[in-house]
Enzyme design. Structure first.
Site, short mmCIF file in Angstrom:
data_model
loop_
_atom_site.label_atom_id
_atom_site.label_comp_id
_atom_site.label_asym_id
_atom_site.label_seq_id
_atom_site.Cartn_x
_atom_site.Cartn_y
_atom_site.Cartn_z
N SER A 1 54.36 50.06 44.70
CA SER A 1 55.56 50.53 45.41
C SER A 1 56.66 50.89 44.42
CB SER A 1 56.05 49.44 46.36
OG SER A 1 55.03 49.07 47.28
N ASN A 2 56.85 50.07 43.39
CA ASN A 2 57.86 50.36 42.38
C ASN A 2 57.50 51.59 41.56
OD1 ASN A 2 60.15 48.12 41.93
ND2 ASN A 2 58.32 47.15 42.75
N LYS B 1 47.32 39.82 46.34
CA LYS B 1 48.77 39.81 46.17
C LYS B 1 49.38 39.65 47.54
CE LYS B 1 52.80 42.55 44.81
NZ LYS B 1 53.33 43.85 44.34
#
Length: 348
Positions: free
Chosen positions: A83-84, A207
């Site tokens: 996402s980053n 995760k």
């Protein structure tokens, strides 16, 4: 901008823009025989993808330098295309090039053993498997896979289990399950499903960005997760945010994959070091500061993270459109939100 780790890396980046030739040069720098790097408990950072401010092309030099800065801080590994990393803003070609750039930069700076996890989630089983193959070809060691969600109302009770089993059967690299309800229309895989999938020989971790430490505790116990002090089964049960690093460790987890590590990697690593050394009071004190800093990263998202990098480290740039560029006041607010933890980071 971080100091150059190795001037040889930048011969690849002499062009003003990336091109097919730069991709070929990077590809030739990756070993023909891929040797997977083992995952070890600790902090993994989902790296930011940097773009040129004038035209939004990939900024390969900054991508390279940032990866080396994180490795120098002592993180256990990196994650690209998360996402980053704005994976949803990248073409397949760009995704491959970001991972290749990261791998070459790490290798040339002496960090050959640092593994790269590559985000490979997609809406179809077929494309997800394809992304796993591209990850391997680009120098990735593991795939981080979100469940598909676009056709969520049509899924049967077993659709997600079958999806992950099919991907794991065909992926040339081991995969980690990525449970992030906020990114996939609220799909929140429970501990029973994750534990069931963990029995697959090519599924080696998870995760949990859901933030459910009870779920994490159940999964870690069921699979005998690796921890900073015990190898266990080797399965990596990872928290998905720095604000519950200590909590993850206390319930038997393996560490965290956290976006905050882009800004303050040493502080994130130090929490785990203090816990491992038995200095729980110090770990708790630092965890509190990390949690405050992580709220800045969570609330500001990739826009705030890049703004903080620009303010405190002289690089960062902006996210790709349609994400907005912060106003002067917003940039000042982001800087203030991160200030406490950045000052601690610089003391480590």
């Amino acid at each position: 901008m971080p100091s150059s780790p190795n001037s040889a890396v930048y011969s690849v980046y002499s062009q003003s823009q990336y091109s097919d030739s730069s991709e070929s040069t990077l590809a030739s720098s990756i070993d023909d025989v891929h040797l997977s790097k083992p995952l070890r408990p600790g902090v993994y950072v989902p790296t930011v993808t940097f773009f040129r401010k004038d035209n939004e092309d990939l900024d390969l030099e900054t991508i390279s330098q940032h990866a080396v800065r994180l490795a120098q801080a002592g993180v256990a590994g990196l994650t690209t295309q998360g996402s980053n990393g704005e994976a949803v803003h990248l073409t397949h070609k760009e995704r491959k090039l970001v991972t290749k750039t990261t791998r070459v930069a790490l290798d040339r700076a002496g960090f050959q053993s640092v593994p790269i996890i590559v985000g490979c989630g997609s809406q179809s089983t077929r494309e997800t498997i394809n992304l796993c193959h591209e990850a391997l070809q680009s120098g990735g060691d593991y795939a981080l896979v979100l469940p598909p969600s676009y056709y969520k109302p049509l899924f049967s009770a077993t659709s997600l289990v079958e999806f992950f089993q099919d991907v794991a059967d065909s992926s040339p690299i081991p995969i980690l399950i990525y449970n992030y309800p906020g990114a996939v229309a609220g799909i929140d895989m429970d501990s029973d499903v994750i534990t069931r999938l963990a029995k697959h020989p090519n599924i080696v971790g998870c995760k949990l960005t859901c933030g459910n430490t009870g779920k994490l505790a159940r999964v870690a116990a069921s699979v005998g997760a690796a921890t900073p002090t015990e190898n266990g089964s080797g399965f990596m049960c990872m928290g998905g945010s720095a604000d519950f690093t200590l909590q993850t460790l206390i319930v038997g987890g393996s560490g965290v994959i956290c976006g905050l590590g882009n800004v303050t990697p040493k502080a994130c690593v130090r929490v785990i070091e203090l816990y491992t050394q038995g200095k729980l009071a110090e770990a708790q004190k630092l965890q509190t500061a990390v949690a405050r800093g992580d709220w800045a990263a969570i609330s500001g998202g990739i826009v705030g993270t890049k703004s903080a990098l620009e303010t405190y480290y002289g690089y960062g740039g902006y996210a790709r459109k349609p994400l907005p560029r912060p106003t002067t006041q917003e940039a000042a607010n982001y800087a203030n939100d991160f200030r406490e933890l950045v000052e601690m980071e610089k003391s480590l």
